[in-house]
Design an enzyme around this catalytic site. Structure first.
Site, PDB file in Angstrom:
ATOM      1  N   HIS A  86     -66.638 -43.317  48.703  1.00 11.89           N
ATOM      2  CA  HIS A  86     -65.261 -43.303  48.189  1.00 11.89           C
ATOM      3  C   HIS A  86     -64.817 -44.596  47.517  1.00 11.89           C
ATOM      4  CE1 HIS A  86     -63.065 -44.957  52.011  1.00 11.89           C
ATOM      5  NE2 HIS A  86     -64.319 -45.388  51.984  1.00 11.89           N
ATOM      6  N   HIS A  87     -65.584 -45.690  47.652  1.00 10.93           N
ATOM      7  CA  HIS A  87     -65.223 -46.936  46.955  1.00 10.93           C
ATOM      8  C   HIS A  87     -65.858 -47.043  45.570  1.00 10.93           C
ATOM      9  CE1 HIS A  87     -63.376 -48.351  50.591  1.00 10.93           C
ATOM     10  NE2 HIS A  87     -64.511 -48.391  51.258  1.00 10.93           N
ATOM     11  N   SER A  88     -66.916 -46.307  45.302  1.00 13.20           N
ATOM     12  CA  SER A  88     -67.646 -46.501  44.044  1.00 13.20           C
ATOM     13  C   SER A  88     -66.826 -45.992  42.861  1.00 13.20           C
ATOM     14  CB  SER A  88     -69.002 -45.809  44.102  1.00 13.20           C
ATOM     15  OG  SER A  88     -68.852 -44.416  44.220  1.00 13.20           O
TER      16      SER A  88
END
Length: 723
Positions: free
Chosen positions: A134-136
């Site tokens: 979810h951070h990429s």
């Protein structure tokens, strides 16, 4: 249709090859611990297990640039020094020669799960993956994340299946800024994230992680950030966020699919989150989400760095996806954080942040959001409260998103170690926590996972109607037995009209037999028909029978013209909630009446803003749901009420329906009590000002006793909705 578990052992191949304390917690044991837990508890064997396949480069391109995909692909041929040098170009990332393969498997697992759910092969499922996603971002790895698994899955669902409304729920303790960036201007995706923020002092240290980031362009209003400005959030806080913030918006959005970025660093014991929510809490959160999108839920693993806490939380979630009852939530249902009125910040460390005002004027139009700074009375000039005035409103009319006050001196829940000494279970609460906890509260995370035993029969019905006429779901038992006539007459004796009515007495005998099986644990839930005009007397008998069996807390939700028995003791053992056409009234903190709303928004306000906070605060042993004369609910509304009441009592519900209505309701109620999603409520109609005013006044009287009601901010005037 079942639950899918998508996994591939190759995803354990990547590991840190050099010394980096920040990245070492993202280790292969995260997957093996979770999978071992599922196997040991017999949960994996109950799932449809799918072996993950690599996502194609075309599928990766739904979100990521070709240049970035090519860069990650080149890591397969780099040596250790080159991998380390490349990793330093990103924030909190490490690469391994197997990273490209593993990251493609992680995306592929999420896509396979979406395919399985949307084609009807399964009802829901979990993709057990690493690396997380979810951070990429489009052209950058970030925070252990290489490809954005959930974002690609959402794009895939839109492109392949034509979905127009997807809800992403991100309960990881870190803000999933990658997902937010990708869908920032997309109104087809409603993104909700709670995350540790601490006024921007917690990773990823972004202003756009704050609540004032609501999306841009056409997507304005479709990003909802709930930043925690303190550690120590527990079960009550997470429930309050769902009941008062997420679910009202989600029902109005009406998603076709729910994707969960399931990060369990928000669970107790995790060194990253330092929160206190127990694994059982995630069972309740996933069950609340199951009433959306026809129950089509795809959960994808994100973070979680305390192996025992991660494993148990995953097991709790999968257990609920499989349809098992939710285990009880231990401890007081009192939110640790204190929500304040948006007009004034109080306390030396007050951090009054945002109030969402949703007046019921016109249908919800998130694209018409205005942000109006308001100075805080008595606060320093740099303290600002931001008001979001939406042109319309959600089902609640108005509520607080994250008006918080920072709690001081909250120590970490556990030491930073992600591994436990052998034989040791998790610590309960920080010694210096100011969260109110009962002294006799047992540990919420015992050494062994608490699994609610599944009775031989999950749901049974006691109805004088042939099976063929009801068309009951498979595995729902049509009970033929009855209590002995002498026993039935003895229980009915206080109601002379019931004793003289042979038909009513026969129906009561069937109900007592079914109730006995529920109380003895042979059956989880039941539906029974009462004789015409005998529901009130039957309910009184059932209450007395439950108390005689030793029930400590009994929740009675009576709909229609059913008055509370006059001789019912007001001793805290029975919470009587009557939903009917009359005005709101509080006889006592355990005797409450509320009008039956006539709009979808009003009904949801009542259920999410009143009934469920009361139910979770009361923590009943069992729920009695009685539909009496003129109960006024549509089938879909009755089904939703039954579905959400499964949570607070571990699925132990007895629904009493007058025989005149039983043919219409029995099948629908049996389906939801058996774990299926309730049908849609239909077109959304805003709550009327009168409905909101009645609910607001009622909650104002009840808040001193029932703390889960205290999340909503009071209106400017006494008992008047925000204009």
């Amino acid at each position: 249709m079942g639950t899918a578990l998508v996994y591939h052992e190759d995803m354990t191949a990547t590991r840190l090859l050099w010394d980096d304390p920040e990245c070492e917690i993202e280790c292969p044991e995260r997957l093996t611990a979770a999978l071992d837990g599922l196997r040991q508890r017999g949960l994996q064997q109950r799932c449809l297990c799918l072996s993950a396949c690599e996502a194609s480069e075309e599928e990766l391109g739904l979100v990521h640039s070709p240049e970035y995909v090519a860069l990650v692909q080149r890591t397969q041929t780099l040596d250790k020094e080159e991998l380390q040098a490349l990793s330093k170009q990103f924030d909190a990332v490490y690469f391994h020669p197997s990273t490209f393969h593993c990251a493609r498997l992680a995306v592929g697992a999420a896509l396979q799960l979406v395919d399985a759910v949307l084609t009807g092969a399964v009802h829901n499922g979990l993709a057990l993956v690493r690396p997380p996603g979810h951070h990429s971002q489009k052209a950058a790895a970030n925070g252990f994340c290489v490809f954005n698994n959930v974002a690609i899955a959402a794009k895939h669902a839109k492109q392949k299946y034509g979905l127009q409304r997807i809800l992403i729920v991100d309960w990881d303790i870190h803000h999933g800024q990658g997902i937010q960036y990708i869908f920032d201007d997309d109104p087809s995706v409603l993104y909700f994230s709670w995350h540790r923020y601490e006024h921007g002092r917690f990773w990823p240290f972004l202003q756009e992680s704050d609540s004032c980031a609501v999306g841009q362009g056409q997507g304005q209003g479709f990003t909802v950030n709930l930043p925690w400005n303190q550690v120590g959030m527990g079960n009550a806080d997470y429930l309050a966020a769902f009941l008062h913030v997420l679910l009202p918006l989600a029902f109005e959005f009406d998603p076709e699919l729910v994707l969960v970025s399931a990060g369990f660093d928000s669970a107790i014991g995790d060194p990253e989150g330092q929160m206190q929510a127990t694994p059982e809490c995630f069972a309740h959160l996933i069950q609340l989400l199951q009433v959306l999108a026809g129950g089509r839920i795809c959960a994808v693993l994100e973070g979680g760095y305390h192996l025992e806490s991660l494993s148990q939380s995953v097991c709790m979630m999968v257990q609920t996806l499989l349809g098992d009852p939710t285990p009880p939530l231990l401890g007081l249902m009192v939110p640790c954080q204190r929500f304040e009125d948006w007009r004034v910040g109080r306390g030396a460390e007050a951090a009054v942040r945002v109030t969402m005002l949703l007046p019921p004027i016109v249908p919800w139009s998130p694209s018409r959001v205005s942000r109006q700074p308001r100075p805080l009375t008595g606060q320093a000039s740099n303290k600002v409260s931001m008001t979001w005035t939406w042109a319309g409103g959600s089902s609640l009319g108005f509520f607080v998103v994250n008006v918080t006050v920072t709690r001081l001196d909250v120590a970490p829940v556990l030491s930073p170690s992600t591994h436990l000494p052998e034989g040791r279970s998790l610590s309960l609460l920080a010694e210096s926590s100011t969260c109110e906890v009962a002294e006799d509260t047992p540990s919420p995370l015992p050494g062994g996972l608490w699994l609610h035993p599944t009775p031989p029969v999950c749901t049974a019905v006691a109805l004088a109607v042939p099976d063929a006429a009801l068309a009951l779901p498979p595995r729902v038992l049509h009970q033929e037995g009855s209590a002995l006539r002498e026993e039935t007459e003895a229980w009915a004796r206080p109601h002379k009209s019931l004793v003289k009515d042979e038909k009513g007495l026969a129906a009561l005998g069937k109900i007592l037999c079914l109730l006995g099986r529920i109380l003895d644990g042979q059956v989880r839930s039941g539906i029974a028909a009462t004789a015409a005009c005998a529901t009130a007397a039957t309910l009184d008998v059932v209450i007395r029978r439950c108390l005689s069996h030793g029930a400590q807390r009994l929740l009675c939700v009576a709909l229609g013209q059913l008055d509370r028995p006059l001789d019912l003791a007001d001793d805290g053992r029975i919470l009587w909630l009557n939903i009917r056409g009359k005005e709101a009234a509080v006889g006592s903190m355990f005797h409450i009446s509320t009008p039956l709303p006539q709009t979808t928004g009003g009904f949801l306000s009542c259920i999410l803003g009143l009934v469920l906070p009361l139910a979770y605060g009361f923590q009943p042993d069992m729920v009695l749901m009685a539909l009496g004369p003129a109960y006024g609910l549509q089938n879909a509304q009755a089904a939703l009420l039954a579905a959400v009441l499964r949570g607070p009592a571990g699925g132990r519900i007895l629904a009493l329906v007058e025989e005149e209505s039983v043919l219409q309701l029995a099948k629908t109620l049996a389906q939801v009590l058996h774990g299926e999603a309730p049908p849609s409520l239909g077109p959304f109609l805003m709550a009327s000002p009168e409905e909101i005013q009645a609910l607001t006044c009622l909650k104002a009287q009840l808040e001193p006793r029932w703390k889960l009601l205290q999340v909503a901010a009071p209106p400017p005037g006494p008992c008047s909705p925000v204009a």
